[in-house]
Design a protein around this motif. Structure first.
Motif, PDB file in Angstrom:
ATOM      1  N   ALA A 122       0.828  -1.194   0.000  1.00  0.00           N
ATOM      2  CA  ALA A 122       0.000   0.000   0.000  1.00  0.00           C
ATOM      3  C   ALA A 122       0.868   1.253   0.000  1.00  0.00           C
ATOM      4  N   ALA A 123       0.531   2.167  -0.883  1.00  0.00           N
ATOM      5  CA  ALA A 123       1.206   3.468  -0.924  1.00  0.00           C
ATOM      6  C   ALA A 123       0.391   4.464  -0.109  1.00  0.00           C
ATOM      7  N   SER A 124       1.083   5.257   0.702  1.00  0.00           N
ATOM      8  CA  SER A 124       0.397   6.244   1.528  1.00  0.00           C
ATOM      9  C   SER A 124       1.211   7.531   1.573  1.00  0.00           C
ATOM     10  N   GLY A 125       0.545   8.593   2.025  1.00  0.00           N
ATOM     11  CA  GLY A 125       1.219   9.881   2.105  1.00  0.00           C
ATOM     12  C   GLY A 125       0.607  10.867   1.129  1.00  0.00           C
ATOM     13  N   SER A 126       1.450  11.790   0.673  1.00  0.00           N
ATOM     14  CA  SER A 126       0.998  12.823  -0.243  1.00  0.00           C
ATOM     15  C   SER A 126       0.940  12.265  -1.666  1.00  0.00           C
ATOM     16  N   ILE A 127      -0.238  11.810  -2.084  1.00  0.00           N
ATOM     17  CA  ILE A 127      -0.395  11.145  -3.380  1.00  0.00           C
ATOM     18  C   ILE A 127      -1.492  11.817  -4.180  1.00  0.00           C
ATOM     19  N   PHE A 128      -1.151  12.294  -5.373  1.00  0.00           N
ATOM     20  CA  PHE A 128      -2.168  12.795  -6.301  1.00  0.00           C
ATOM     21  C   PHE A 128      -2.558  11.696  -7.282  1.00  0.00           C
ATOM     22  N   SER A 129      -1.560  11.002  -7.817  1.00  0.00           N
ATOM     23  CA  SER A 129      -1.843   9.882  -8.708  1.00  0.00           C
ATOM     24  C   SER A 129      -0.664   8.912  -8.700  1.00  0.00           C
ATOM     25  N   VAL A 130      -0.974   7.657  -9.044  1.00  0.00           N
ATOM     26  CA  VAL A 130       0.036   6.610  -9.103  1.00  0.00           C
ATOM     27  C   VAL A 130       0.024   6.011 -10.502  1.00  0.00           C
ATOM     28  N   ASN A 131       1.156   5.965 -11.134  1.00  0.00           N
ATOM     29  CA  ASN A 131       1.239   5.377 -12.473  1.00  0.00           C
ATOM     30  C   ASN A 131       1.616   3.909 -12.340  1.00  0.00           C
ATOM     31  N   THR A 132       2.749   3.528 -12.846  1.00  0.00           N
ATOM     32  CA  THR A 132       3.134   2.121 -12.803  1.00  0.00           C
ATOM     33  C   THR A 132       3.429   1.662 -11.377  1.00  0.00           C
ATOM     34  N   MET A 133       2.914   0.482 -11.036  1.00  0.00           N
ATOM     35  CA  MET A 133       3.254  -0.182  -9.779  1.00  0.00           C
ATOM     36  C   MET A 133       3.835  -1.550 -10.132  1.00  0.00           C
ATOM     37  N   GLY A 134       4.689  -2.054  -9.276  1.00  0.00           N
ATOM     38  CA  GLY A 134       5.290  -3.324  -9.630  1.00  0.00           C
ATOM     39  C   GLY A 134       5.930  -4.039  -8.475  1.00  0.00           C
ATOM     40  N   TRP A 135       6.374  -5.250  -8.773  1.00  0.00           N
ATOM     41  CA  TRP A 135       7.097  -6.085  -7.819  1.00  0.00           C
ATOM     42  C   TRP A 135       8.426  -6.505  -8.438  1.00  0.00           C
ATOM     43  N   TYR A 136       9.444  -6.443  -7.625  1.00  0.00           N
ATOM     44  CA  TYR A 136      10.774  -6.901  -7.988  1.00  0.00           C
ATOM     45  C   TYR A 136      11.232  -7.847  -6.899  1.00  0.00           C
TER      46      TYR A 136
END
Length: 120
Positions: free
Chosen positions: A22-36
């Motif tokens: 989960a991404a949190s904090g100051s977020i306007f938009s999220v583009n690519t998400m991924g796993w490495y």
């Protein structure tokens, strides 16, 4: 912005696990998400990525076994892993490109990593 990953653990070969981040904090938009992932003594490698419209990309080694998905409302990315093999043992890191305000550039953020161990 912080990325919090969870869901790792010990699983037997052939088993399943589900990771979430989960991404949190100051977020306007999220583009690519991924796993490495990074196995002991090896370089970090791509597992899977997903863009905001749902299009995904997978490493050949996990195609047909892993599924990446995301919840754009919760800014969360998931990795469902099936038919796990000992070679899947690694620390799994989530990644996200986040825009913190309108018109700003996207910045690259990483989670802290969660250990997946596949062993009998």
């Amino acid at each position: 912005v912080q990325l919090q990953a969870c869901g790792g653990g010990l699983v037997q070969p052939g088993g399943s696990l589900r990771l979430s981040c989960a991404a949190s904090g100051s977020i306007f938009s999220v583009n690519t998400m991924g796993w490495y992932r990074q196995a002991p003594g090896k370089q970090r490698e791509l597992v899977a990525t997903i863009v905001s419209d749902g299009r995904s990309n997978y490493a050949d080694s996990v195609k047909g076994r892993f599924t990446i998905s995301r919840d754009n409302v919760k800014n969360t990315v998931y990795l469902q892993m099936h038919s796990l093999k000992p070679d899947d043992t690694a620390v799994y890191y989530c990644n996200a490109f986040v825009r913190e305000r309108p018109g700003a550039r996207y910045y690259d953020y990483w989670g802290q990593g969660t250990l997946v161990t596949v062993s009998s």
